[in-house]
Motif scaffolding. Structure first.
Motif, short mmCIF file in Angstrom:
data_model
loop_
_atom_site.label_atom_id
_atom_site.label_comp_id
_atom_site.label_asym_id
_atom_site.label_seq_id
_atom_site.Cartn_x
_atom_site.Cartn_y
_atom_site.Cartn_z
N GLN A 121 58.78 25.80 32.74
CA GLN A 121 59.54 25.50 31.54
C GLN A 121 58.70 25.76 30.29
O GLN A 121 59.18 26.35 29.31
N MET A 122 57.45 25.35 30.33
CA MET A 122 56.56 25.58 29.20
C MET A 122 56.31 27.06 28.99
O MET A 122 56.34 27.56 27.85
N ALA A 123 56.09 27.79 30.08
CA ALA A 123 55.82 29.23 29.97
C ALA A 123 57.02 29.96 29.40
O ALA A 123 56.89 30.82 28.50
N GLU A 124 58.20 29.67 29.91
CA GLU A 124 59.41 30.36 29.45
C GLU A 124 59.77 29.98 28.03
O GLU A 124 60.36 30.78 27.29
N THR A 125 59.42 28.76 27.62
CA THR A 125 59.72 28.30 26.26
C THR A 125 58.78 28.94 25.25
O THR A 125 59.20 29.38 24.17
N ILE A 126 57.49 29.01 25.59
CA ILE A 126 56.51 29.56 24.65
C ILE A 126 56.58 31.08 24.59
O ILE A 126 56.46 31.68 23.52
N TYR A 127 56.80 31.71 25.75
CA TYR A 127 56.82 33.18 25.83
C TYR A 127 58.11 33.68 26.47
O TYR A 127 58.09 34.31 27.54
#
Length: 314
Positions: free
Chosen positions: A302-308
């Motif tokens: 979730q963090m990866a897809e949100t940031i990038y």
């Protein structure tokens, strides 16, 4: 419970967590037969424990451990759990519920489970608080709060070993590792790292983290840079330090106010921040990002897809 009491309780838990994260978790020794249908091993806190060969009743005093026990197929063996675990999928209803930090010892004596799983947050300021239970034949295993992904995986392996489910534990860890490797492979292609502020307690009691916390490790693995990464452990944060760092993205897992992202967007003096101006303020699943178990990979993705998002478009 009103918002002020909720905030005070959260800060107390965070302070205790920061105090206890310094304890290193040591991996369990290989179990050995000790006679009488039991196995002897060492738990992650370094204590020697005697595990019954057959486990029919389990009390869990930590939501992170509860989710791991359920994932290993032993949710139906749980006869009581802590109040923070209420509502977790796979846990039985209508069973006793305990205060995580001050469990009722008399009630635990009445239950006398085959296995009691705790963290170093439960009665953290007492010496051998569970000795009476141990003397009565209860296997008490302590799993200190882990501060790295490797430690989390070691904890899962330990719990699986105690339950006699090594293969299930290995499979759970392998699935977790595959997800991590997929995301880190994508991160290798990121050439311009974004700076991130991750808030785990909202103003006026702002809290976040630096290095030595699994969330910081996750940020590094997904190719981002924690604005507090030069500091250590769980941190009380001043608004001026966030403003000065001017992060590209702000993440929050605060779940005790109605709209934490809007609260951040509307803070006095934060309107000039790059993240606020671009609307890059996002909520990350609280449980997945708070509990050190196999579900941290949910928060990681979730963090990866949100940031990038551009690297994860299908």
């Amino acid at each position: 419970m009103n918002k002020r009491k909720q905030q005070k309780k959260l800060i107390s838990l965070l302070i205790i967590l920061a105090m206890t994260l310094g304890l290193a978790a040591c991996g369990a020794n290989a179990p050995s037969a000790s006679g009488s249908g039991t196995l002897s091993m060492v738990d992650p806190s370094g204590a020697e424990i005697t595990v019954p060969e057959k486990i029919d009743s389990i009390v869990v005093l930590a939501p992170s451990i509860a989710e791991a026990v359920v994932a290993l197929g032993y949710g139906d063996k749980i006869v009581a759990y802590d109040i923070s675990s209420v509502g977790l999928e796979g846990l039985p209803a209508d069973v006793p519920v305990f205060d995580l930090m001050e469990p009722d010892m008399e009630q635990l004596m009445v239950l006398k489970p085959d296995l009691l799983l705790v963290t170093n947050l439960s009665l953290y300021d007492e010496t051998n608080p569970y000795q009476q239970l141990i003397d009565e034949g209860v296997c008490v295993a302590c799993i200190p709060t882990s501060d790295s992904i490797a430690d989390i995986q070691s904890d899962i392996a330990f719990i699986a070993s105690v339950l006699g489910e090594k293969e299930k534990g290995d499979a759970l860890i392998s699935k977790m590792q595959a997800e991590i490797e997929e995301i880190t492979a994508i991160a290798q292609g990121i050439t311009e790292k974004k700076t991130v502020y991750f808030e785990i307690s909202a103003a006026p009691y702002m809290y976040s983290f630096g290095k030595g916390v699994f969330l910081n490790e996750i940020l590094e693995l997904i190719g981002a840079e924690n604005i507090l990464g030069d500091q250590e452990g769980w941190l009380s944060v001043g608004e001026e330090s966030v403003v000065a760092a001017n992060p590209d993205v702000i993440l929050t897992n605060v779940n005790y106010i109605d709209n934490p992202t809007q609260e951040i967007m509307e803070r006095d003096g934060w309107d000039a921040l790059t993240a606020v101006q671009n609307g890059d303020v996002y909520y990350i699943d609280n449980m997945a990002s708070s509990l050190p178990n196999q579900n941290v990979v949910i928060a990681m993705r979730q963090m990866a897809e949100t940031i990038y998002p551009e690297y994860y478009e299908k």
